[in-house]
Write an enzyme that holds these catalytic residues in place. Structure first.
Site, mmCIF file in Angstrom:
data_model
loop_
_atom_site.group_PDB
_atom_site.id
_atom_site.type_symbol
_atom_site.label_atom_id
_atom_site.label_comp_id
_atom_site.label_asym_id
_atom_site.label_seq_id
_atom_site.Cartn_x
_atom_site.Cartn_y
_atom_site.Cartn_z
ATOM 1 N N TYR A 171 43.598 41.813 36.526
ATOM 2 C CA TYR A 171 43.666 40.400 36.899
ATOM 3 C C TYR A 171 44.199 40.235 38.328
ATOM 4 O O TYR A 171 43.755 39.385 39.092
ATOM 5 C CB TYR A 171 44.532 39.615 35.912
ATOM 6 C CG TYR A 171 44.775 38.183 36.336
ATOM 7 C CD1 TYR A 171 43.720 37.289 36.471
ATOM 8 C CD2 TYR A 171 46.065 37.733 36.637
ATOM 9 C CE1 TYR A 171 43.926 35.980 36.884
ATOM 10 C CE2 TYR A 171 46.281 36.428 37.043
ATOM 11 C CZ TYR A 171 45.212 35.561 37.167
ATOM 12 O OH TYR A 171 45.427 34.267 37.583
ATOM 13 N N GLU A 193 46.838 29.190 25.842
ATOM 14 C CA GLU A 193 46.512 28.442 27.057
ATOM 15 C C GLU A 193 45.580 27.298 26.668
ATOM 16 O O GLU A 193 44.713 27.456 25.812
ATOM 17 C CB GLU A 193 45.850 29.367 28.083
ATOM 18 C CG GLU A 193 45.634 28.706 29.428
ATOM 19 C CD GLU A 193 45.247 29.710 30.515
ATOM 20 O OE1 GLU A 193 46.062 30.605 30.813
ATOM 21 O OE2 GLU A 193 44.130 29.592 31.052
ATOM 22 N N ARG A 216 39.296 37.546 45.011
ATOM 23 C CA ARG A 216 38.974 36.111 45.075
ATOM 24 C C ARG A 216 39.569 35.493 46.341
ATOM 25 O O ARG A 216 38.876 34.786 47.089
ATOM 26 C CB ARG A 216 39.492 35.418 43.808
ATOM 27 C CG ARG A 216 39.268 33.923 43.796
ATOM 28 C CD ARG A 216 39.533 33.306 42.430
ATOM 29 N NE ARG A 216 40.837 33.626 41.858
ATOM 30 C CZ ARG A 216 41.300 33.072 40.740
ATOM 31 N NH1 ARG A 216 40.580 32.183 40.075
ATOM 32 N NH2 ARG A 216 42.491 33.406 40.260
#
Ligand code: 3EB
Length: 332
Positions: free
Chosen positions: A144, A323, A151
């Site tokens: 991640y 979440e 990104r």
């Protein structure tokens, strides 16, 4: 022009000429048969007797154009574009070395930005990131965190700010399938909304990784006389810290406290002000299937009869068990 979002237990039978694209969510997905861009999300749907696959689509009130560019399958109207890409983690030649998620993420987002610039819908509104083996290690760094580096690299390489006008997003771990990214973009900018209870994710300190995630907590977008609110994946984080370790009920309440705080901000910026908790549609990601009944009881007490989907997926911090993301559409 306005947008509709449909979500149902059975395969969609729609006028394909007006579909922008959509999602199929489930633990066992056969290859898709729909003619529009579809993101297949390998995440088991929990607690439903009517289905083990959710079928969803964005519908336009206008005919759509379709295309493909650098592996991105997309459809668009004059004002919005929906696209999906699944950059494969191929092996590189004989070295049998897989691309790092940093590289893949950088490539994927650079392609998205090139497409959006070329198509003149430069404003990224919402991104759905699904990451296999999200906690796995690669080159000494959690995947991640690798993804976050790539990104952020792409935002910078494409001359985009890493702190302003960031899209809403989720980034969930899935157990199967390739890295999969879907996005909705528009000709008009979004109005980003942050949560006063939380440090903005793009300002997270370095203990969470070398580069911060590039997303806004929520955003309002206008499509003609329609207002759409996207609430990013929202977890039990206050400030920048994960709270209520090991307590899924408390984590769910804290996540919903964060959603409430974001909604209060959204109502201040909205033309209509109708974004109350019971007026949204929710998706709740659970790390463990066994937590379903406890989490569902909290949702029922907090959002009443609002539609809620439960799916099993990994939240990007190991200690987070739940979440919540949400969406609301209203006419102005
Ligand atoms: C958080 O608040 C939880 O990396 O795009 C939520 C939404 C989270 C989006 C992303 C991550 C992302 O930090 C994690």
């Amino acid at each position: 022009m306005s947008l509709d979002f449909v979500s149902q237990a059975t395969a969609l039978t729609l006028d394909g000429a007006r579909v922008l694209g959509g999602f199929e969510v489930g633990g066992r997905l056969p290859s898709s048969t729909v003619p529009w861009p579809v993101q297949q999300v390998y995440a088991p749907v929990l607690g439903r007797r009517d289905t083990d696959t959710i079928h969803e689509a964005w519908l336009a009130q206008a005919p759509v154009a379709a295309g493909e560019s650098e592996g991105i399958v997309w459809r668009r109207t004059h004002k919005v574009l929906f696209g999906v890409l699944t950059p494969a983690e191929q092996r590189v030649g004989a070295a049998a070395e897989s691309f790092s998620l940093r590289h893949l993420g950088e490539q994927a987002y650079s392609r998205i930005f090139r497409l959006l610039d070329a198509q003149r819908v430069p404003h990224l509104w919402r991104v759905w990131n699904y990451i296999p083996d999200i906690h796995g290690e690669q080159d000494g760094l959690e995947r991640y965190r690798q993804f976050n580096m790539g990104r952020a690299d792409a935002f910078e390489r494409c001359a985009r700010s890493v702190t302003e006008h960031l899209p809403t997003a989720c980034a969930m771990g899935v157990t199967r399938g390739p890295l999969s990214i879907a996005f909705l973009a528009g000709a008009a900018p979004l109005l980003p909304i942050e949560n006063p209870r939380q440090i903005s994710a793009y300002h997270y300190p370095r203990v969470y990784g070398p580069r911060s995630p590039t997303f806004s907590r929520a955003a309002l977008v206008c499509v003609d006389d329609q207002e759409i609110l996207f609430v990013s994946g929202t977890a039990s984080i206050v400030g920048h810290q994960s709270l209520h370790l090991g307590d899924v009920v408390a984590q769910t309440h804290e996540s919903l406290n964060n959603v409430d705080a974001v909604l209060a901000e959204a109502r201040r910026h909205s033309q209509r002000g109708g974004f109350v908790p019971s007026a949204l549609a929710y998706r709740v990601y659970l790390r463990h299937q066994r937590d379903l009944e406890a989490v569902r009881a909290v949702l029922v007490s907090r959002v009443g009869a609002a539609p809620v989907q439960y799916v099993q997926a990994a939240v990007c911090r190991r200690e987070l068990l739940v979440e919540v993301e949400a969406m609301g559409l209203q006419s102005r």
